[in-house]
Design an enzyme around this catalytic site. Structure first.
Site, PDB file in Angstrom:
ATOM      1  N   SER A 134      -3.553  -3.323  -0.745  1.00  0.00           N
ATOM      2  CA  SER A 134      -2.422  -4.018  -0.149  1.00  0.00           C
ATOM      3  C   SER A 134      -2.880  -5.409   0.288  1.00  0.00           C
ATOM      4  O   SER A 134      -3.853  -5.540   1.031  1.00  0.00           O
ATOM      5  CB  SER A 134      -1.934  -3.223   1.063  1.00  0.00           C
ATOM      6  OG  SER A 134      -0.921  -3.935   1.734  1.00  0.00           O
TER       7      SER A 134
ATOM      8  N   GLN B 278      -7.758  -0.045   3.307  1.00  0.00           N
ATOM      9  CA  GLN B 278      -8.653  -0.519   4.383  1.00  0.00           C
ATOM     10  C   GLN B 278     -10.069  -0.747   3.867  1.00  0.00           C
ATOM     11  O   GLN B 278     -10.880  -1.382   4.545  1.00  0.00           O
ATOM     12  CB  GLN B 278      -8.693   0.493   5.532  1.00  0.00           C
ATOM     13  CG  GLN B 278      -7.369   0.667   6.258  1.00  0.00           C
ATOM     14  CD  GLN B 278      -6.985  -0.527   7.121  1.00  0.00           C
ATOM     15  OE1 GLN B 278      -7.816  -1.372   7.467  1.00  0.00           O
ATOM     16  NE2 GLN B 278      -5.723  -0.614   7.469  1.00  0.00           N
TER      17      GLN B 278
ATOM     18  N   GLY C 243       0.805  -1.219   0.000  1.00  0.00           N
ATOM     19  CA  GLY C 243       0.000   0.000   0.000  1.00  0.00           C
ATOM     20  C   GLY C 243       0.838   1.269   0.000  1.00  0.00           C
ATOM     21  O   GLY C 243       0.533   2.236  -0.702  1.00  0.00           O
ATOM     22  N   THR C 244       1.902   1.265   0.778  1.00  0.00           N
ATOM     23  CA  THR C 244       2.751   2.456   0.858  1.00  0.00           C
ATOM     24  C   THR C 244       3.333   2.785  -0.506  1.00  0.00           C
ATOM     25  O   THR C 244       3.314   3.938  -0.957  1.00  0.00           O
ATOM     26  CB  THR C 244       3.892   2.215   1.871  1.00  0.00           C
ATOM     27  OG1 THR C 244       3.309   1.899   3.142  1.00  0.00           O
ATOM     28  CG2 THR C 244       4.787   3.421   2.007  1.00  0.00           C
TER      29      THR C 244
ATOM     30  N   CYS D 263       3.139   1.742  13.262  1.00  0.00           N
ATOM     31  CA  CYS D 263       4.261   2.282  12.504  1.00  0.00           C
ATOM     32  C   CYS D 263       5.522   1.591  12.977  1.00  0.00           C
ATOM     33  O   CYS D 263       5.520   0.912  14.003  1.00  0.00           O
ATOM     34  CB  CYS D 263       4.364   3.791  12.650  1.00  0.00           C
ATOM     35  SG  CYS D 263       4.699   4.310  14.319  1.00  0.00           S
TER      36      CYS D 263
ATOM     37  N   ASN E  89      -8.007   3.993   8.362  1.00  0.00           N
ATOM     38  CA  ASN E  89      -7.397   2.868   9.065  1.00  0.00           C
ATOM     39  C   ASN E  89      -7.562   2.943  10.577  1.00  0.00           C
ATOM     40  O   ASN E  89      -7.496   1.927  11.253  1.00  0.00           O
ATOM     41  CB  ASN E  89      -5.911   2.762   8.714  1.00  0.00           C
ATOM     42  CG  ASN E  89      -5.204   4.096   8.721  1.00  0.00           C
ATOM     43  OD1 ASN E  89      -5.559   4.993   7.958  1.00  0.00           O
ATOM     44  ND2 ASN E  89      -4.227   4.235   9.586  1.00  0.00           N
TER      45      ASN E  89
ATOM     46  N   THR F 220      12.043  -7.393 -10.280  1.00  0.00           N
ATOM     47  CA  THR F 220      11.544  -8.754 -10.481  1.00  0.00           C
ATOM     48  C   THR F 220      10.267  -8.967  -9.676  1.00  0.00           C
ATOM     49  O   THR F 220      10.190  -8.576  -8.510  1.00  0.00           O
ATOM     50  CB  THR F 220      12.620  -9.771 -10.039  1.00  0.00           C
ATOM     51  OG1 THR F 220      13.785  -9.550 -10.824  1.00  0.00           O
ATOM     52  CG2 THR F 220      12.148 -11.205 -10.208  1.00  0.00           C
TER      53      THR F 220
ATOM     54  N   HIS G 258      -1.879  -7.732   2.382  1.00  0.00           N
ATOM     55  CA  HIS G 258      -1.916  -8.256   3.757  1.00  0.00           C
ATOM     56  C   HIS G 258      -3.085  -7.729   4.571  1.00  0.00           C
ATOM     57  O   HIS G 258      -3.305  -8.182   5.696  1.00  0.00           O
ATOM     58  CB  HIS G 258      -0.578  -8.013   4.468  1.00  0.00           C
ATOM     59  CG  HIS G 258      -0.279  -6.613   4.894  1.00  0.00           C
ATOM     60  ND1 HIS G 258      -0.308  -6.228   6.209  1.00  0.00           N
ATOM     61  CD2 HIS G 258       0.074  -5.516   4.194  1.00  0.00           C
ATOM     62  CE1 HIS G 258       0.033  -4.937   6.299  1.00  0.00           C
ATOM     63  NE2 HIS G 258       0.256  -4.485   5.087  1.00  0.00           N
TER      64      HIS G 258
HETATM   65  N1  PLP Z   1      -2.918   2.923   3.618  1.00  0.00           N
HETATM   66  C1  PLP Z   1      -3.680   2.532   4.651  1.00  0.00           C
HETATM   67  C2  PLP Z   1      -5.034   3.123   4.812  1.00  0.00           C
HETATM   68  C3  PLP Z   1      -3.200   1.583   5.551  1.00  0.00           C
HETATM   69  O1  PLP Z   1      -3.964   1.213   6.584  1.00  0.00           O
HETATM   70  C4  PLP Z   1      -1.910   1.045   5.369  1.00  0.00           C
HETATM   71  C5  PLP Z   1      -1.350   0.098   6.344  1.00  0.00           C
HETATM   72  O2  PLP Z   1      -1.576   0.202   7.528  1.00  0.00           O
HETATM   73  C6  PLP Z   1      -1.160   1.478   4.256  1.00  0.00           C
HETATM   74  C7  PLP Z   1      -1.698   2.417   3.408  1.00  0.00           C
HETATM   75  C8  PLP Z   1       0.198   0.946   3.988  1.00  0.00           C
HETATM   76  O3  PLP Z   1       0.113  -0.340   3.427  1.00  0.00           O
HETATM   77  P1  PLP Z   1       1.361  -1.328   3.478  1.00  0.00           P
HETATM   78  O4  PLP Z   1       1.469  -1.817   4.879  1.00  0.00           O
HETATM   79  O5  PLP Z   1       1.011  -2.421   2.520  1.00  0.00           O
HETATM   80  O6  PLP Z   1       2.552  -0.565   3.015  1.00  0.00           O
END
Ligand code: PLP
Length: 384
Positions: A201, A181, A79-80, A327, A151, A239, A203
């Site tokens: 994301s 989320q 997600g990041t 975090c 989140n 990759t 996970h």
């Molecule tokens: N965006 C939201 C709303 C999230 O809750 C999170 C993770 O907590 C992320 C982005 C980041 O995702 P990732 O952990 O896959 O980098």
């Protein structure tokens, strides 16, 4: 409860918004790619071709689950990365101003801050204030980023209204939505149909950690963050994480196929948990509004309690939860989300997020209902 008994009791995992357990469908889909099928999908031989086929099959599944065309799905490292690629990637091509909301995840907030972006206020439930957003729009805006669901407090944003407003006031801008989320609970394909960029994301919905997808709608030009072998049509070099991508696709399929049932079941569990704690612990308030929250979110504020101390007691009693977002440092900064919602710092200091997910059970709720009131009471008695 004596420590030995606590250690023997099964954990109550109530931190699904941080990460979810791997779904069995995902584990099964991953195993071959962690074993004998180890080829690099960019290669030219049989093992490579098999991996490439798996990637393209996964792309079809993600496209279907996200309401996109296969060519619009870019595999990422989570997600990041998806959020950063969306915001920095568009900005690098087009310049202009960037706008987001005050309650975005730091992956969006910090990406916007790095580009000196503007931040739109939210109301007391955490929903974006559309007038405040409108006042920040204009012809020079290139990216507007509004998350689908928060989140921390679970608030679902009026994304359709946001897209319509942006189309009206900043017709040249693209809308990015962080649907990380939202995906476990909401019909992302429908709700984000007007967004140009959509990040998820794995996970957070029963797939593995470290893999995700960004929908980049056709005609939305982005500059890659990572340069190298030009994978993903030069939008994301590196990759492929074949096992991760296969696992994510299986998890996405299961999530979408089972979503309606999971939402109904988990909402019932969440309501029992939230109502039970509100009734059992005086001086407790619920953040946001249940009507506009995702089903898995229970976010409470306990007067006269420090979250950090509460989390230690819950951990000792086998309840896994958190206060704000997770975090890397594990540090508890005051929540920017609660501050933006106007929650006084004194109350925000006693916040607790109990988040449920696809594998949550009645036993998890029973355990939290047994442990949390006692822990809050103990803390209040120790520092009145
Ligand atoms: N965006 C939201 C709303 C999230 O809750 C999170 C993770 O907590 C992320 C982005 C980041 O995702 P990732 O952990 O896959 O980098």
């Amino acid at each position: 409860m004596p420590p030995a008994a606590a250690a023997a009791a099964p954990l109550a995992y109530l931190d699904h918004a941080a990460t979810t357990p791997l779904r069995p469908e995902a584990r099964e889909a991953m195993l071959p790619w962690l074993g004998e099928r180890f080829g690099n999908p960019s290669g030219g031989h049989a093992l490579a071709r098999a991996a490439r086929t798996a990637i393209e099959e996964a792309r079809d599944v993600l496209a279907d689950c996200l309401g996109a065309r296969p060519g619009e799905v870019v595999f990422t490292g989570g997600g990041t990365e998806g959020d950063n690629l969306a915001i920095a990637g568009v900005h690098a091509r087009r310049g202009g101003r960037v706008v987001c909301t005050a309650v975005e995840h730091h992956a969006v907030l910090h990406a916007c801050e790095a580009l000196k972006g503007a931040v739109a206020a939210v109301d007391a439930t955490g929903a974006v204030d559309l007038d405040a957003l409108a006042s920040l729009l204009g012809d020079d805006v290139s990216v507007v980023s509004v998350m689908l669901a928060n989140n921390e407090v679970g608030t679902v944003q009026p994304l359709g209204d946001v897209c319509a407003l942006v189309a009206d006031r900043s017709p040249a801008a693209v809308v990015h939505t962080d649907a990380v989320q939202g995906f476990p609970w909401l019909d992302v394909a429908g709700l984000a149909a007007s967004a140009h960029l959509v990040a998820v994301s794995a996970h957070k919905f029963g797939g593995p950690q470290g893999v995700g997808a960004l929908v980049v709608r056709e005609g939305t030009a982005i500059e890659p963050l990572l340069r190298g072998g030009a994978q993903e049509r030069d939008r994301r070099s590196g990759t492929h994480n074949v096992a991760g991508i296969a696992g994510m696709a299986a998890a996405a399929r299961a999530t979408v196929d089972q979503r309606a049932g999971t939402v109904a079941r988990v909402a019932t569990l969440r309501d029992r948990l939230a109502d039970g704690l509100l009734a059992a612990v005086p001086g407790t308030t619920e953040s946001g509004t249940r009507a506009t929250k995702v089903a898995g979110n229970c976010h409470l504020l306990f007067e006269g309690v420090e979250s950090e101390a509460l989390l230690v007691l819950l951990d000792q009693a086998g309840v896994c939860a958190t206060a704000a977002s997770s975090c890397a440092s594990g540090a508890m900064d005051p929540s920017h989300v609660l501050a933006a919602m106007g929650v006084p710092r004194r109350l925000a200091a006693g916040s607790l997020r109990l988040s449920l997910g696809w594998s949550s059970t009645d036993a998890d709720v029973d355990r939290a209902l047994a442990v949390v009131p006692e822990a809050v009471d103990r803390l209040r008695r120790s520092s009145p």
